[in-house]
Design an enzyme around this catalytic site. Structure first.
Site, PDB file in Angstrom:
ATOM      1  N   PRO A 152      45.326  40.701  37.036  1.00  0.00           N
ATOM      2  CA  PRO A 152      44.610  41.223  35.860  1.00  0.00           C
ATOM      3  C   PRO A 152      45.569  41.777  34.798  1.00  0.00           C
ATOM      4  O   PRO A 152      46.784  41.798  34.993  1.00  0.00           O
ATOM      5  CB  PRO A 152      43.790  42.354  36.465  1.00  0.00           C
ATOM      6  N   TRP A 153      44.989  42.302  33.703  1.00  0.00           N
ATOM      7  CA  TRP A 153      45.807  42.776  32.583  1.00  0.00           C
ATOM      8  C   TRP A 153      46.125  44.258  32.646  1.00  0.00           C
ATOM      9  O   TRP A 153      46.880  44.762  31.835  1.00  0.00           O
ATOM     10  CB  TRP A 153      45.132  42.466  31.241  1.00  0.00           C
ATOM     11  N   LYS A 177      48.944  33.205  38.410  1.00  0.00           N
ATOM     12  CA  LYS A 177      48.398  33.169  37.043  1.00  0.00           C
ATOM     13  C   LYS A 177      48.126  34.596  36.575  1.00  0.00           C
ATOM     14  O   LYS A 177      47.209  35.251  37.049  1.00  0.00           O
ATOM     15  CB  LYS A 177      47.081  32.385  36.997  1.00  0.00           C
ATOM     16  N   PRO A 178      48.923  35.104  35.626  1.00  0.00           N
ATOM     17  CA  PRO A 178      48.616  36.426  35.068  1.00  0.00           C
ATOM     18  C   PRO A 178      47.483  36.311  34.063  1.00  0.00           C
ATOM     19  O   PRO A 178      47.131  35.203  33.631  1.00  0.00           O
ATOM     20  CB  PRO A 178      49.925  36.799  34.356  1.00  0.00           C
ATOM     21  N   GLU A 180      46.014  36.140  30.528  1.00  0.00           N
ATOM     22  CA  GLU A 180      46.698  35.591  29.346  1.00  0.00           C
ATOM     23  C   GLU A 180      46.932  36.649  28.264  1.00  0.00           C
ATOM     24  O   GLU A 180      47.771  36.477  27.391  1.00  0.00           O
ATOM     25  CB  GLU A 180      45.949  34.372  28.792  1.00  0.00           C
ATOM     26  N   SER A 231      38.061  41.764  38.264  1.00  0.00           N
ATOM     27  CA  SER A 231      36.706  42.313  38.305  1.00  0.00           C
ATOM     28  C   SER A 231      35.904  41.731  39.478  1.00  0.00           C
ATOM     29  O   SER A 231      36.199  40.638  39.965  1.00  0.00           O
ATOM     30  CB  SER A 231      35.987  42.003  36.993  1.00  0.00           C
ATOM     31  N   ALA A 233      32.862  40.589  39.427  1.00  0.00           N
ATOM     32  CA  ALA A 233      32.122  39.367  39.073  1.00  0.00           C
ATOM     33  C   ALA A 233      33.027  38.149  39.169  1.00  0.00           C
ATOM     34  O   ALA A 233      32.646  37.120  39.768  1.00  0.00           O
ATOM     35  CB  ALA A 233      31.558  39.502  37.654  1.00  0.00           C
ATOM     36  N   GLU A 252      40.873  41.979  45.567  1.00  0.00           N
ATOM     37  CA  GLU A 252      41.013  43.394  45.161  1.00  0.00           C
ATOM     38  C   GLU A 252      40.224  43.550  43.878  1.00  0.00           C
ATOM     39  O   GLU A 252      40.646  43.071  42.823  1.00  0.00           O
ATOM     40  CB  GLU A 252      42.487  43.734  44.914  1.00  0.00           C
ATOM     41  N   CYS A 286      41.750  50.746  38.509  1.00  0.00           N
ATOM     42  CA  CYS A 286      40.617  50.507  39.409  1.00  0.00           C
ATOM     43  C   CYS A 286      40.327  51.702  40.304  1.00  0.00           C
ATOM     44  O   CYS A 286      39.215  51.846  40.800  1.00  0.00           O
ATOM     45  CB  CYS A 286      40.885  49.270  40.241  1.00  0.00           C
ATOM     46  N   GLU A 383      31.389  50.045  36.177  1.00  0.00           N
ATOM     47  CA  GLU A 383      32.788  50.335  35.868  1.00  0.00           C
ATOM     48  C   GLU A 383      32.970  50.386  34.349  1.00  0.00           C
ATOM     49  O   GLU A 383      32.621  49.431  33.652  1.00  0.00           O
ATOM     50  CB  GLU A 383      33.659  49.225  36.480  1.00  0.00           C
TER      51      GLU A 383
HETATM   52  P1  NAD Z   1      39.046  39.822  35.219  1.00  0.00           P
HETATM   53  O1  NAD Z   1      38.259  39.640  36.457  1.00  0.00           O
HETATM   54  O2  NAD Z   1      38.394  39.559  33.918  1.00  0.00           O
HETATM   55  O3  NAD Z   1      40.341  38.894  35.242  1.00  0.00           O
HETATM   56  C1  NAD Z   1      41.270  38.942  36.313  1.00  0.00           C
HETATM   57  C2  NAD Z   1      42.021  37.633  36.346  1.00  0.00           C
HETATM   58  O4  NAD Z   1      41.090  36.585  36.675  1.00  0.00           O
HETATM   59  C3  NAD Z   1      42.644  37.226  35.010  1.00  0.00           C
HETATM   60  O5  NAD Z   1      43.898  36.611  35.250  1.00  0.00           O
HETATM   61  C4  NAD Z   1      41.649  36.225  34.465  1.00  0.00           C
HETATM   62  O6  NAD Z   1      42.207  35.303  33.557  1.00  0.00           O
HETATM   63  C5  NAD Z   1      41.204  35.533  35.738  1.00  0.00           C
HETATM   64  N1  NAD Z   1      39.924  34.829  35.648  1.00  0.00           N
HETATM   65  C6  NAD Z   1      38.919  35.047  34.760  1.00  0.00           C
HETATM   66  N2  NAD Z   1      37.905  34.183  34.984  1.00  0.00           N
HETATM   67  C7  NAD Z   1      38.284  33.405  36.041  1.00  0.00           C
HETATM   68  C8  NAD Z   1      37.658  32.352  36.760  1.00  0.00           C
HETATM   69  N3  NAD Z   1      36.445  31.900  36.429  1.00  0.00           N
HETATM   70  N4  NAD Z   1      38.319  31.812  37.802  1.00  0.00           N
HETATM   71  C9  NAD Z   1      39.534  32.272  38.165  1.00  0.00           C
HETATM   72  N5  NAD Z   1      40.181  33.266  37.510  1.00  0.00           N
HETATM   73  C10 NAD Z   1      39.557  33.837  36.471  1.00  0.00           C
HETATM   74  O7  NAD Z   1      39.646  41.292  35.332  1.00  0.00           O
HETATM   75  P2  NAD Z   1      40.484  42.055  34.244  1.00  0.00           P
HETATM   76  O8  NAD Z   1      39.529  42.419  33.156  1.00  0.00           O
HETATM   77  O9  NAD Z   1      41.724  41.299  33.909  1.00  0.00           O
HETATM   78  O10 NAD Z   1      40.950  43.359  35.057  1.00  0.00           O
HETATM   79  C11 NAD Z   1      40.170  44.480  35.187  1.00  0.00           C
HETATM   80  C12 NAD Z   1      39.445  44.478  36.516  1.00  0.00           C
HETATM   81  O11 NAD Z   1      40.396  44.393  37.575  1.00  0.00           O
HETATM   82  C13 NAD Z   1      38.674  45.739  36.764  1.00  0.00           C
HETATM   83  O12 NAD Z   1      37.429  45.426  37.317  1.00  0.00           O
HETATM   84  C14 NAD Z   1      39.547  46.484  37.784  1.00  0.00           C
HETATM   85  O13 NAD Z   1      38.849  47.405  38.572  1.00  0.00           O
HETATM   86  C15 NAD Z   1      40.094  45.362  38.563  1.00  0.00           C
HETATM   87  N6  NAD Z   1      41.317  45.760  39.279  1.00  0.00           N
HETATM   88  C16 NAD Z   1      41.255  45.947  40.627  1.00  0.00           C
HETATM   89  C17 NAD Z   1      42.388  46.353  41.323  1.00  0.00           C
HETATM   90  C18 NAD Z   1      42.357  46.565  42.805  1.00  0.00           C
HETATM   91  O14 NAD Z   1      43.416  46.687  43.398  1.00  0.00           O
HETATM   92  N7  NAD Z   1      41.194  46.600  43.446  1.00  0.00           N
HETATM   93  C19 NAD Z   1      43.583  46.557  40.637  1.00  0.00           C
HETATM   94  C20 NAD Z   1      43.606  46.344  39.267  1.00  0.00           C
HETATM   95  C21 NAD Z   1      42.466  45.941  38.595  1.00  0.00           C
END
Ligand code: NAD
Length: 496
Positions: A152-153, A177-178, A180, A231, A233, A252, A286, A383
């Site tokens: 995630p970011w 994949k980080p 973007e 996330s 979802a 996670e 998180c 959240e």
């Molecule tokens: P996000 O779910 O929007 O994106 C996370 C990653 O998934 C990104 O690299 C994104 O490009 C990718 N992604 C998006 N759609 C996808 C798909 N359909 N298939 C595969 N990959 C896809 O999350 P975010 O907004 O980048 O990060 C914030 C979230 O991360 C929050 O919900 C936070 O709680 C969670 N988080 C959890 C932890 C933990 O250790 N539990 C740690 C850090 C962040």
């Protein structure tokens, strides 16, 4: 303002690759200015990166633990030598403060590399023995194979380290994949890993969208394990994509950490802990303290104390070391946070401090305290992922524990008390992957991080994380040399 530079699309087989996909601009969310441009990867790049990882897998998996350890030790040294650059990149693409980057993100992540450099040499399992009497049974711990990682970011460098380093220590090749929005430090990690002697193809990185690259990676038949941080979802989507191939998954996900203050708590400690726990990384954490649940006797003093401390925070230029809180990660995310606070207030919650989007450029949002929040309010249940703390009260200890557990999430929680039995009860009964007592946020390489329920499953950091990337094989060798074994009776009897 310096002009944006061109990033590679990824890092494959030990070298930068430049694609011709759609152009994407990485913004500095604190200024709104472009930092870098990148041609985004697509599904064909995923095939190339997975092929690169597969071709490196056998040799890396067969390297001795000492050889893998040496590469990781070198990597820790190279990262340390480049700490300043990594911190500056982390600030530029996230808007976090330089203090957080230099005192937490970068050194904590390097400590993680040091830890797994040691752990690479410490494979564990049950003792070999003649458990049946007629065979020697032994356990082998083998790399699970090629790992597809999605990060995630919010903590781009730290999350890349958590996703990649235990896998490398276990002998897995990785495609990462980080997000973007924040690819800078992940691309730098890949480049520095090659510089540190990591064989080509063992760590591959692709910058692309989740819809294009993330889903192609999660659903790729050449990937043996998918590890995802993000996330809830999207994590569930990723799990569905991986399920098509029956691929092992670690998730996670999001959190909604309760912060429970009992009536015997040290109020000053609880107030400081709440502000630090809620506002670290502008609340985009998180495990951040999000739901303060406070004993009625302390409620008003807690609200006043938190509001006063929040009001003293220096919000602004994240590159200035005096700044306490920088910007959020994007204006779109800031607007989502602001919308949740606005809806909470119009539904009857009390805005104590913050809650107003400031004028000017950048994705800034002030430290915000929302009191008297109903248990069914969106802001209490979902959240927010911003610098927002809600406060509500509880009547007795049973009510406190019930409220703490009244969430689908289960990542982290804290309890504030000077009563040893209350503390032990909170540790035992709060349903979360980590329960802090009289603190909130500290993490350490030796201890696991990971959630329950909608916060996912599996662990990052610690020996538990190393285990995620190791398959367990039982090798059972006959030691009798007897052709006709007694157990054959269960299949056929008599002379043959
Ligand atoms: P996000 O779910 O929007 O994106 C996370 C990653 O998934 C990104 O690299 C994104 O490009 C990718 N992604 C998006 N759609 C996808 C798909 N359909 N298939 C595969 N990959 C896809 O999350 P975010 O907004 O980048 O990060 C914030 C979230 O991360 C929050 O919900 C936070 O709680 C969670 N988080 C959890 C932890 C933990 O250790 N539990 C740690 C850090 C962040």
């Amino acid at each position: 303002m310096s002009s944006p530079y061109a990033l590679p699309t990824g890092w494959i087989s030990g070298a930068a690759v430049r694609g011709d996909g759609p152009a994407h601009t990485v913004l500095n969310p604190a200024t709104g200015e472009p930092v870098a441009t990148v041609a985004l990867a697509g599904a064909a790049d995923v095939d190339a990166a997975v092929a690169s990882a597969r071709s490196a897998q056998n040799d890396w998996g067969a390297a001795t633990p000492a050889e893998r350890s040496e590469v990781l030790r070198n990597l820790a040294t190279v990262l340390r030598d480049n700490s300043g650059m990594l911190a500056a990149e982390e600030v530029a693409h996230t808007g976090r403060t330089i203090r957080l980057a230099t005192e937490f993100d970068i050194p904590g992540s390097i400590d993680n590399v040091d830890f797994f450099a040691g752990l690479a040499r410490n494979l564990e399992g049950k003792a070999s023995a003649e458990y049946s009497g007629d065979h020697t049974s032994s356990i082998r711990r083998e790399p699970v194979g090629v790992v597809g990682s999605i990060s995630p970011w919010n903590y781009p460098f730290q999350m890349a380290i958590w996703k990649v380093i235990p896998a490398l220590a276990a002998g897995c090749a990785v495609v990462l994949k980080p997000a973007e929005l924040t690819p800078l430090t992940t691309l730098t990690l890949a480049r520095l890993a090659t510089e540190a002697g990591l064989p080509d193809g063992v760590l591959n990185v692709l910058v692309g969208t989740g819809a294009d690259v993330g889903s192609a990676l999660a659903g790729h038949a050449g990937v043996d394990m998918v590890t995802f941080t993000g996330s809830t979802a999207v994590g569930r989507l990723v799990m569905g994509q991986a399920a098509r191939n029956g691929t092992r998954v670690q998730l996670e996900l999001g959190g909604k950490a309760p912060f429970v203050v009992f009536d015997d708590a040290d109020l000053t400690a609880a107030v400081h802990g709440a502000v630090a726990g809620a506002l670290i990384n502008a609340g985009q954490d998180c495990t951040a303290a999000t739901r303060a649940i406070v004993a009625r006797d302390l409620y008003d003093d807690f609200v006043d104390g938190v509001a006063e401390l929040m009001g003293s925070m220096v919000v602004g230029d994240p590159t200035d070391p005096v700044t306490d809180m920088g910007s959020l990660s994007s204006c779109a995310h800031r607007d989502k946070v602001a919308g949740m606070v606005d809806r909470a207030v119009s539904d009857g919650a009390r805005l104590v401090t913050g809650g107003t989007v400031p004028d000017g450029p950048g994705a800034f949002y002030p430290p915000t305290l929302v009191a008297d929040v109903a248990e069914d309010a969106e802001i209490y249940r979902d959240e927010v992922f911003g610098p927002v703390l809600t406060v509500s009260s509880f009547s007795d200890d049973d009510d406190a524990i019930r409220r703490a557990n009244d969430t689908v999430y289960g990542l982290a929680a804290s309890a504030w008390t000077r009563d040893v039995y209350r503390a032990q009860r909170a540790g035992r009964e709060i349903h979360a992957g980590c329960v802090w007592i009289n603190d909130h946020i500290p993490i350490i390489s030796e201890m696991p991080h990971g959630g329950f329920g909608a916060s996912g499953f599996g662990k990052d950091m610690s020996t538990y994380s190393f285990d995620e990337y190791l398959a367990t094989k039982h090798v059972m060798s006959d030691i009798t040399g007897v052709a006709e074994k007694p157990w054959h009776r269960t299949v056929f009897t008599g002379e043959r």
